[in-house]
Design a protein around this motif. Structure first.
Motif, PDB file in Angstrom:
ATOM      1  N   LEU A   1       0.835  -1.199   0.000  1.00  0.00           N
ATOM      2  CA  LEU A   1       0.000   0.000   0.000  1.00  0.00           C
ATOM      3  C   LEU A   1       0.871   1.251   0.000  1.00  0.00           C
ATOM      4  CD1 LEU A   1      -3.042  -0.630   2.380  1.00  0.00           C
ATOM      5  CD2 LEU A   1      -2.962  -0.657  -0.117  1.00  0.00           C
ATOM      6  N   VAL A   2       2.009   1.183   0.706  1.00  0.00           N
ATOM      7  CA  VAL A   2       2.958   2.300   0.654  1.00  0.00           C
ATOM      8  C   VAL A   2       3.448   2.480  -0.774  1.00  0.00           C
ATOM      9  CG1 VAL A   2       5.206   3.131   1.457  1.00  0.00           C
ATOM     10  CG2 VAL A   2       3.664   1.971   3.046  1.00  0.00           C
ATOM     11  N   MET A   3       3.736   1.367  -1.448  1.00  0.00           N
ATOM     12  CA  MET A   3       4.160   1.429  -2.838  1.00  0.00           C
ATOM     13  C   MET A   3       3.059   2.017  -3.715  1.00  0.00           C
ATOM     14  SD  MET A   3       6.633   0.615  -4.968  1.00  0.00           S
ATOM     15  CE  MET A   3       6.212   2.036  -5.976  1.00  0.00           C
ATOM     16  N   PHE A   4       1.836   1.612  -3.463  1.00  0.00           N
ATOM     17  CA  PHE A   4       0.711   2.111  -4.247  1.00  0.00           C
ATOM     18  C   PHE A   4       0.515   3.611  -4.022  1.00  0.00           C
ATOM     19  CE2 PHE A   4      -2.562   0.346  -6.926  1.00  0.00           C
ATOM     20  CZ  PHE A   4      -3.525   1.335  -6.971  1.00  0.00           C
ATOM     21  N   ALA A   5       0.681   4.046  -2.768  1.00  0.00           N
ATOM     22  CA  ALA A   5       0.545   5.470  -2.467  1.00  0.00           C
ATOM     23  C   ALA A   5       1.659   6.281  -3.110  1.00  0.00           C
ATOM     24  CB  ALA A   5       0.541   5.683  -0.953  1.00  0.00           C
TER      25      ALA A   5
END
Length: 250
Positions: A193-197
């Motif tokens: 999710l950090v990567m997606f953000a």
């Protein structure tokens, strides 16, 4: 271990990283960034979702598949003399990719909902830094949960995983790949999710988070790194939220 891996898998990982680097250098990375795809005047939602999933597949191949190479190597050796071994390997990898694709699609849907909320709320539009800070805090807190430990335990012991779940044939390969993908998502979803953000084409975040996840899942000292990563993410969340709040109040 590397020598026992099928050559197409290693070529695919190298190609995924090459594609990500080439897109960044060519300035094409922004075309598949979720913020660009979901901005007003962008492509239809279905087209945006397909483009995002395509970029997600490249990212999963580059980031997640390397951490699963120990299990892939074991599966390649176990199925070397089984009938339809190439089809079984394709099914195994396809099952793994299917689970991660479902997660990527769900994350894209949630992100589309966030964009809609931001567009309809002036307050949220002026305080969107809460979203980034909250994602970092969520990822940091998840590092300390029992679910993280349980899923990592399955990923860190590929031999035990194989002995328990291995089945011959393409159907067995598909089920094994999906099961492994589920445990992989279970221990890495918050970091992804950090990567997606950050954006699915951010090379710095890709390299940093890939290194963290590979270390957590494959190295003997990975267990000790988990809380360290959690503290770092929580600290980053605190800095983002505090700095943004101070800047907004100034």
């Amino acid at each position: 271990m590397i020598r026992s891996l099928p050559r197409p898998i290693l070529v695919g990982i190298a190609a995924a990283w090459a594609a990500a680097i080439a897109a960044q250098l060519a300035g094409a990375a922004a075309l598949v960034h979720h913020d660009s795809l979901l901005a007003g005047g962008g492509p239809p939602l279905v087209v945006a979702a397909l483009a995002s999933i395509l970029a997600w597949q490249v990212m999963i191949t580059a980031m997640m598949l390397p951490s699963s190479l120990p299990l892939v190597g074991l599966y390649a050796r176990a199925s070397a003399r089984a009938p339809q071994r190439r089809l079984a390997m394709a099914a195994f990898l396809g099952g793994y990719a299917l689970v991660w694709s479902a997660f990527g699609l769900a994350a894209f849907g949630a992100d589309a909902g966030l964009h809609a909320a931001i567009n309809s709320s002036p307050w949220l539009a002026s305080h969107d830094w809460w979203i980034g800070g909250s994602v970092l805090a969520l990822a940091g807190a998840f590092q300390f949960t029992s679910l993280k430990d349980a899923c990592l335990d399955k990923c860190r012991h590929p031999a035990q995983f194989m002995m328990r779940y291995y089945e011959r044939g393409p159907g067995g390969g598909l089920r094994l790949g999906m099961r492994h993908g589920a445990f992989c998502v279970g221990c890495c979803w918050a970091l992804m999710l950090v990567m997606f953000a950050a954006g699915v084409a951010s090379l710095i975040w890709m390299a940093l988070l890939a290194g963290v996840m590979i270390h957590e899942k494959t190295r003997p000292a990975g267990a000790r790194a988990v809380p360290v990563t959690g503290v770092a993410l929580l600290a980053a969340a605190s800095v983002v939220l505090a700095y943004s709040a101070a800047a907004g109040a100034a």
